[in-house]
Design an enzyme around this catalytic site. Structure first.
Site, PDB file in Angstrom:
ATOM      1  N   MET A  28       0.836  -1.203   0.000  1.00 24.86           N
ATOM      2  CA  MET A  28       0.000   0.000   0.000  1.00 24.86           C
ATOM      3  C   MET A  28       0.875   1.259   0.000  1.00 24.86           C
ATOM      4  O   MET A  28       0.389   2.360   0.272  1.00 24.86           O
ATOM      5  CB  MET A  28      -0.938   0.001   1.207  1.00 24.86           C
ATOM      6  CG  MET A  28      -1.901  -1.191   1.180  1.00 24.86           C
ATOM      7  SD  MET A  28      -3.426  -0.884   2.062  1.00 24.86           S
ATOM      8  CE  MET A  28      -2.823  -0.601   3.708  1.00 24.86           C
ATOM      9  N   HIS A  35       9.181  -3.468   3.398  1.00 25.30           N
ATOM     10  CA  HIS A  35       8.779  -3.647   2.000  1.00 25.30           C
ATOM     11  C   HIS A  35      10.003  -3.932   1.119  1.00 25.30           C
ATOM     12  O   HIS A  35       9.953  -4.768   0.207  1.00 25.30           O
ATOM     13  CB  HIS A  35       8.103  -2.381   1.462  1.00 25.30           C
ATOM     14  CG  HIS A  35       6.851  -1.980   2.167  1.00 25.30           C
ATOM     15  ND1 HIS A  35       6.767  -0.862   2.958  1.00 25.30           N
ATOM     16  CD2 HIS A  35       5.619  -2.535   2.192  1.00 25.30           C
ATOM     17  CE1 HIS A  35       5.535  -0.730   3.429  1.00 25.30           C
ATOM     18  NE2 HIS A  35       4.813  -1.744   2.988  1.00 25.30           N
ATOM     19  N   GLY A 145       4.787 -10.371   3.933  1.00 23.00           N
ATOM     20  CA  GLY A 145       5.526 -10.255   5.190  1.00 23.00           C
ATOM     21  C   GLY A 145       4.883 -11.055   6.313  1.00 23.00           C
ATOM     22  O   GLY A 145       3.657 -11.066   6.453  1.00 23.00           O
ATOM     23  N   ASP A 148       2.210  -9.525   8.941  1.00 24.65           N
ATOM     24  CA  ASP A 148       0.761  -9.665   8.859  1.00 24.65           C
ATOM     25  C   ASP A 148       0.439 -11.160   8.773  1.00 24.65           C
ATOM     26  O   ASP A 148       0.099 -11.686   7.709  1.00 24.65           O
ATOM     27  CB  ASP A 148       0.238  -8.903   7.642  1.00 24.65           C
ATOM     28  CG  ASP A 148       0.538  -7.422   7.757  1.00 24.65           C
ATOM     29  OD1 ASP A 148      -0.175  -6.732   8.485  1.00 24.65           O
ATOM     30  OD2 ASP A 148       1.523  -6.953   7.152  1.00 24.65           O
ATOM     31  N   ARG A 185       2.260   2.796   9.379  1.00 25.26           N
ATOM     32  CA  ARG A 185       1.446   3.513  10.366  1.00 25.26           C
ATOM     33  C   ARG A 185       2.262   4.020  11.555  1.00 25.26           C
ATOM     34  O   ARG A 185       1.738   4.782  12.365  1.00 25.26           O
ATOM     35  CB  ARG A 185       0.312   2.615  10.869  1.00 25.26           C
ATOM     36  CG  ARG A 185      -0.769   2.367   9.822  1.00 25.26           C
ATOM     37  CD  ARG A 185      -1.978   1.649  10.416  1.00 25.26           C
ATOM     38  NE  ARG A 185      -3.122   1.667   9.522  1.00 25.26           N
ATOM     39  CZ  ARG A 185      -3.516   0.617   8.783  1.00 25.26           C
ATOM     40  NH1 ARG A 185      -2.849  -0.515   8.818  1.00 25.26           N
ATOM     41  NH2 ARG A 185      -4.575   0.722   8.005  1.00 25.26           N
TER      42      ARG A 185
HETATM   43  P1  AMP Z   1       1.418  -2.946   3.460  1.00 24.96           P
HETATM   44  O1  AMP Z   1       1.985  -1.896   2.561  1.00 24.96           O
HETATM   45  O2  AMP Z   1       1.410  -2.558   4.909  1.00 24.96           O
HETATM   46  O3  AMP Z   1       0.096  -3.498   2.973  1.00 24.96           O
HETATM   47  O4  AMP Z   1       2.428  -4.170   3.400  1.00 24.96           O
HETATM   48  C1  AMP Z   1       2.796  -4.753   2.178  1.00 24.96           C
HETATM   49  C2  AMP Z   1       3.567  -6.027   2.441  1.00 24.96           C
HETATM   50  O5  AMP Z   1       4.726  -5.736   3.224  1.00 24.96           O
HETATM   51  C3  AMP Z   1       2.761  -7.048   3.244  1.00 24.96           C
HETATM   52  O6  AMP Z   1       3.023  -8.345   2.741  1.00 24.96           O
HETATM   53  C4  AMP Z   1       3.295  -6.868   4.640  1.00 24.96           C
HETATM   54  O7  AMP Z   1       3.168  -8.023   5.450  1.00 24.96           O
HETATM   55  C5  AMP Z   1       4.752  -6.554   4.353  1.00 24.96           C
HETATM   56  N1  AMP Z   1       5.353  -5.862   5.507  1.00 24.96           N
HETATM   57  C6  AMP Z   1       4.861  -4.790   6.164  1.00 24.96           C
HETATM   58  N2  AMP Z   1       5.654  -4.461   7.193  1.00 24.96           N
HETATM   59  C7  AMP Z   1       6.681  -5.358   7.197  1.00 24.96           C
HETATM   60  C8  AMP Z   1       7.835  -5.558   8.026  1.00 24.96           C
HETATM   61  N3  AMP Z   1       8.087  -4.773   9.058  1.00 24.96           N
HETATM   62  N4  AMP Z   1       8.653  -6.582   7.724  1.00 24.96           N
HETATM   63  C9  AMP Z   1       8.389  -7.407   6.675  1.00 24.96           C
HETATM   64  N5  AMP Z   1       7.332  -7.263   5.857  1.00 24.96           N
HETATM   65  C10 AMP Z   1       6.484  -6.255   6.116  1.00 24.96           C
END
Ligand code: AMP
Length: 279
Positions: A28, A35, A145, A148, A185
């Site tokens: 996102m 990421h 990741g 989640d 966040r």
């Molecule tokens: P998001 O942009 O928050 O929807 O996350 C996109 C992807 O990045 C998802 O697969 C998350 O699980 C992964 N992700 C977010 N934060 C982390 C982190 N701290 N370490 C590893 N992967 C992450």
């Protein structure tokens, strides 16, 4: 050279031209080192890496932070270019969800608990947008990741149940030096909240230590985490869980491995984190 693609047809056209393995990282945006770790892993295992940046409106509840979710496409593109990513797919809401949109992917059971119980409809939005992105990008492997953890369970279930033709790869959580899991966040936290937010990982580490010393009573582990977090007046617990790693049902006694996970609010900011026990 990083290519920015904003239209679905254009993404399909580009995909048709690709030969060899395509790694895909759905995000996102408002990227951080977590990421980038996914993109780097994808780069080691594929010829081409595609990252999507899309703040998916259907996975946010009416009272959640869709409108205020942080966005900075230029900064994201610079980070992805530095990481050697080939393509960024950043579609528009009007194309992803036209007015007559009416098809949803609903993964049952594993979505009833934890995040799913507190965020009704969230995983329907997640599964639907991920299914759409898989159909558009047609990756060989997609990277998610561990941060989640329930999302991983839901996506794996969807891929198995709908016979989707790709491999799901899970990447460990990337943390700040003090243990806080990286998250877009985290910027919502004020300095005081940021300082106390380390209690999430401290609680999870405590559970890990007690598990390593032989504790198998899941309720004792939940209680130990709860006691530690409740010492912080700024922290409001949504849930603390020690669950079966596949079904996500709460455990009494741990046989084999378990997933310790929690969701805690600091003011308006809701943080989640998890660790595995015994695997
Ligand atoms: P998001 O942009 O928050 O929807 O996350 C996109 C992807 O990045 C998802 O697969 C998350 O699980 C992964 N992700 C977010 N934060 C982390 C982190 N701290 N370490 C590893 N992967 C992450």
């Amino acid at each position: 050279m990083l290519k920015l693609i904003e239209e679905i047809d254009e993404m399909r056209e580009q995909r048709k031209k690709l030969r060899g393995k395509v790694g895909f990282v759905p995000t996102m945006g408002y990227l951080h080192a977590g990421h980038i770790a996914l993109a780097e892993r994808a780069k080691t295992e594929n010829k081409i890496v595609v990252v999507s940046i899309y703040v998916n409106p259907t996975q946010f509840g009416p009272k959640e932070d869709f409108k205020t979710y942080p966005r900075d496409l230029d900064r994201d593109l610079a980070m992805l270019s530095a990481a050697g990513v080939d393509m960024v797919f950043a579609p528009m809401d009007e194309e992803m969800y036209p007015d007559d949109f009416s098809t949803w992917v609903d993964v049952e059971k594993v979505t009833d608990r934890l995040e799913g119980a507190l965020r009704p409809g969230h995983f329907t939005g997640v599964a639907t947008v991920v299914a759409k992105l898989f159909n558009i990008v047609q990756p060989t492997k997609a990277y998610f990741g561990e941060k989640d953890a329930q999302q991983v369970v839901v996506i794996k279930r969807m891929v198995a149940d709908l016979n989707m033709n790709l491999e799901i790869v899970i990447v460990p959580t990337v943390r700040e030096a003090d243990g806080l899991a990286m998250s877009s966040r985290n910027i919502y936290l004020n300095p005081e909240e940021r300082k106390t937010s380390t209690v999430l990982y401290k609680a999870l580490t405590l559970a890990q230590q007690q598990f390593a010393s032989g504790e198998r009573d899941a309720e004792k582990l939940r209680q130990a985490m709860k006691d530690l977090i409740e010492k912080e007046p700024l922290a409001k617990i949504d849930y603390i869980s020690v669950a079966h790693p596949d079904s996500l049902t709460e455990l009494d006694k741990i046989e084999g491995s378990a997933l310790a996970s929690l969701a805690v609010r600091f003011g308006k900011t809701r943080l989640i984190d998890n660790v595995s026990l015994g695997s």
